[in-house]
Design an enzyme around this catalytic site. Structure first.
Site, PDB file in Angstrom:
ATOM      1  N   VAL A 140       1.351   4.524  -1.426  1.00 21.74           N
ATOM      2  CA  VAL A 140       2.524   4.876  -0.635  1.00 21.74           C
ATOM      3  C   VAL A 140       2.133   5.999   0.307  1.00 21.74           C
ATOM      4  O   VAL A 140       1.465   6.927  -0.103  1.00 21.74           O
ATOM      5  CB  VAL A 140       3.707   5.322  -1.521  1.00 21.74           C
ATOM      6  CG1 VAL A 140       4.217   4.177  -2.346  1.00 21.74           C
ATOM      7  CG2 VAL A 140       3.327   6.463  -2.413  1.00 21.74           C
ATOM      8  N   CYS A 141       2.474   5.901   1.570  1.00 20.22           N
ATOM      9  CA  CYS A 141       1.928   6.862   2.527  1.00 20.22           C
ATOM     10  C   CYS A 141       2.821   7.037   3.734  1.00 20.22           C
ATOM     11  O   CYS A 141       3.788   6.333   3.911  1.00 20.22           O
ATOM     12  CB  CYS A 141       0.601   6.392   3.109  1.00 20.22           C
ATOM     13  SG  CYS A 141      -0.380   5.392   2.063  1.00 20.22           S
ATOM     14  N   THR A 142       2.411   7.976   4.591  1.00 22.32           N
ATOM     15  CA  THR A 142       3.014   8.106   5.913  1.00 22.32           C
ATOM     16  C   THR A 142       1.899   8.019   6.952  1.00 22.32           C
ATOM     17  O   THR A 142       0.889   8.689   6.821  1.00 22.32           O
ATOM     18  CB  THR A 142       3.740   9.463   6.065  1.00 22.32           C
ATOM     19  OG1 THR A 142       4.711   9.580   5.023  1.00 22.32           O
ATOM     20  CG2 THR A 142       4.418   9.565   7.410  1.00 22.32           C
ATOM     21  N   ASN A 318       6.942   3.493   3.929  1.00 19.49           N
ATOM     22  CA  ASN A 318       6.780   2.282   3.114  1.00 19.49           C
ATOM     23  C   ASN A 318       8.004   1.375   3.164  1.00 19.49           C
ATOM     24  O   ASN A 318       8.287   0.639   2.222  1.00 19.49           O
ATOM     25  CB  ASN A 318       6.440   2.665   1.673  1.00 19.49           C
ATOM     26  CG  ASN A 318       5.180   3.499   1.627  1.00 19.49           C
ATOM     27  OD1 ASN A 318       5.249   4.721   1.613  1.00 19.49           O
ATOM     28  ND2 ASN A 318       4.038   2.852   1.668  1.00 19.49           N
ATOM     29  N   ARG A 331      11.026   9.637   3.707  1.00 22.17           N
ATOM     30  CA  ARG A 331      10.081  10.488   4.409  1.00 22.17           C
ATOM     31  C   ARG A 331      10.142  10.218   5.909  1.00 22.17           C
ATOM     32  O   ARG A 331       9.598  10.954   6.711  1.00 22.17           O
ATOM     33  CB  ARG A 331       8.652  10.236   3.885  1.00 22.17           C
ATOM     34  CG  ARG A 331       8.392  10.843   2.513  1.00 22.17           C
ATOM     35  CD  ARG A 331       7.191  10.238   1.829  1.00 22.17           C
ATOM     36  NE  ARG A 331       7.493   8.909   1.313  1.00 22.17           N
ATOM     37  CZ  ARG A 331       6.786   7.817   1.587  1.00 22.17           C
ATOM     38  NH1 ARG A 331       5.723   7.896   2.328  1.00 22.17           N
ATOM     39  NH2 ARG A 331       7.154   6.653   1.089  1.00 22.17           N
TER      40      ARG A 331
END
Ligand code: NAG
Ligand code: NAG
Ligand code: NAG
Ligand code: NAG
Ligand code: NAG
Ligand code: NAG
Length: 393
Positions: A140-142, A318, A331
């Site tokens: 999971v990321c940005t 995500n 986010r």
């Protein structure tokens, strides 16, 4: 597990973990964070070279000889978690017996590279394979790709990894996330002693989640949770139905062998995949930046940069860009708020680092931050920490 049961499980797990935290989870947009220092910066990332002219089973040997203890530590945590989940070690027996057979079904050069990693690190092949399959499903990321006022592209990402993998109540941290930090490396992939591409990766992993071909394109991958497909493709593969590609192998092949933004974009959009995913791609000139939202077969609602329409950056977490994020995990809104405050006239590697250092874009899962600038070929990465109070994801 049925979808309903999964949702109940997910919601209660999130509630238990979040109950340990006291707001504020969010904060004002950070500024002046670069050059990295202070409690959110754990250290610089070391550079290694991988020579693509070597046979695949020799390429990773030098890196493995330095990182094998860290890999063993990391795999021990996975084993402990697996044993807590399925006592009696049956799961690990399965990994050690069955996954080595799967390695032989993987395409060249990945099959050979995994064998080389196993033999030079001393880690059993099945466990090396497990470690590699991991990233297909748990990232999971940005990611942000932005165009500055001169049309230069800047691409940054936070790599958040380890969700649901062992919450350490005392330390208020994710066990896997902690153990991954020593494995973060920058790799310069060379042919004929010339850089072909650069990447930030985890030692022992042969796919790519973050990388750049200097002067051509930059690429990051974010996990896409989807009912339609997540694990089905991987199960199909294990059951001999093998016409789709592993995400990490596709990104590695694109970075290694695609020579332009257009070629990268069409391979990432069209190749049939085992599981859904987001690709965030940046190019080397104005307007070249896109979010590729992949289902297994198709590219859904592609979104491109367009400065004239005011879309000078794209930010992907995500969740599909045309839908709202999950309320427990937004986010996107804080990230966009900080991008909007920064303005196109002031975007740079430095100000992008500020955005990626603002909670909850920065959170307990964040292992590293990478900044890439295609025009200069510069890629730099930093190991991150998120001291309390900090969102667990
Ligand atoms: C808790 O964190 C400390 C410092 O970060 C570390 O030394 C220790 O090993 C951690 N404990 C566990 C059980 O992981
Ligand atoms: C490869 O390139 C580096 C600098 O880029 C140089 O120091 C080194 O001698 C070169 N090695 C060979 C074998 O040409
Ligand atoms: C890239 O192309 C070369 C030459 O066709 C091939 O040998 C190599 O395996 C490819 N790399 C990947 C990662 O697919
Ligand atoms: C952008 O990439 C293309 C394809 O790799 C290349 O032909 C072109 O020269 C590059 N432009 C710049 C400004 O680097
Ligand atoms: C940021 O700006 C864009 C474009 O003007 C707008 O659509 C978006 O709602 C803004 N987001 C936030 C969180 O300020
Ligand atoms: C632009 O970014 C720098 C940090 O690199 C910051 O110090 C400065 O205040 C910003 N300027 C504006 C107008 O936001």
């Amino acid at each position: 597990m049925s979808f309903l049961a999964f949702c109940i499980f997910l919601t209660s797990a999130l509630a238990i973990v979040s109950s340990q935290f006291i707001p504020p989870y969010t904060e004002e947009c950070r500024s002046g964070m670069y050059p990295p220092q202070g409690p959110t910066f754990k250290g610089a990332v070391t550079w290694y070279t991988v020579d693509l002219d070597l046979p695949p089973n020799k390429r990773w040997a030098a890196l493995m000889s330095e990182k094998k203890d860290d890999i063993v530590n990391m795999i021990k945590v996975i084993k402990d978690l697996a044993t807590a989940f399925v006592p009696s070690g049956k799961l690990i027996d399965f990994v050690d017996k069955f996954l080595p057979l799967v390695v032989d079904t993987l395409p060249y050069p990945f099959n050979e590279e995994l064998k080389g990693i196993a033999s030079s690190s001393g880690v059993p092949l099945g466990e090396v394979a497990l470690f590699n399959l991991f990233y297909e499903v748990f990232t999971v990321c940005t990611s942000v790709v932005a165009e500055d006022a001169d049309g230069n592209l800047i691409h940054g990402r936070n790599m958040d990894f380890g969700l649901f993998m062992g919450w350490d109540i005392k330390n208020k941290s994710w066990m896997i996330t902690d153990k991954l930090k020593p494995l973060v490396v920058n790799v310069d992939f060379r042919r004929n002693n010339h850089t072909i591409f650069k990447s930030t990766t985890f030692a022992g992993y042969v796919g790519m989640l973050t990388g750049m071909r200097p002067h051509s394109f930059s690429l990051t991958v974010n996990e896409r949770f989807s009912l339609n497909g997540g694990y089905i493709g991987i199960i199909e593969w294990l059951l001999n139905h093998r016409d789709a590609m592993w995400m990490g192998f596709l990104t590695r092949s694109v970075l290694e062998n695609a020579t332009s933004y257009e070629e990268a974009s069409s391979l990432l959009s069209q190749t049939k995949l085992l599981a859904p995913v987001y690709f965030i791609l940046g190019g080397n000139q104005t307007g070249q930046g896109c979010i590729i939202t992949r289902a297994r077969m198709e590219n859904l609602k592609p979104l491109e940069l367009n400065s004239k329409q005011g879309r000078w950056y794209l930010l992907q977490t995500n969740y599909d860009h045309w839908k709202k994020p999950l309320f427990l995990d937004d986010r996107r809104t804080p990230g966009m708020k900080c991008m909007n405050q920064t303005l196109q006239s002031n975007i740079s590697r430095k100000t992008l680092y500020d955005v990626l250092s603002t909670k909850p874009v920065l959170n307990k899962l964040t292992t590293y931050t990478t900044l890439m600038e295609v025009s200069t070929g510069k890629l730099e990465s930093f190991i991150r920490d998120c001291p309390n109070p900090c969102m667990p994801w």
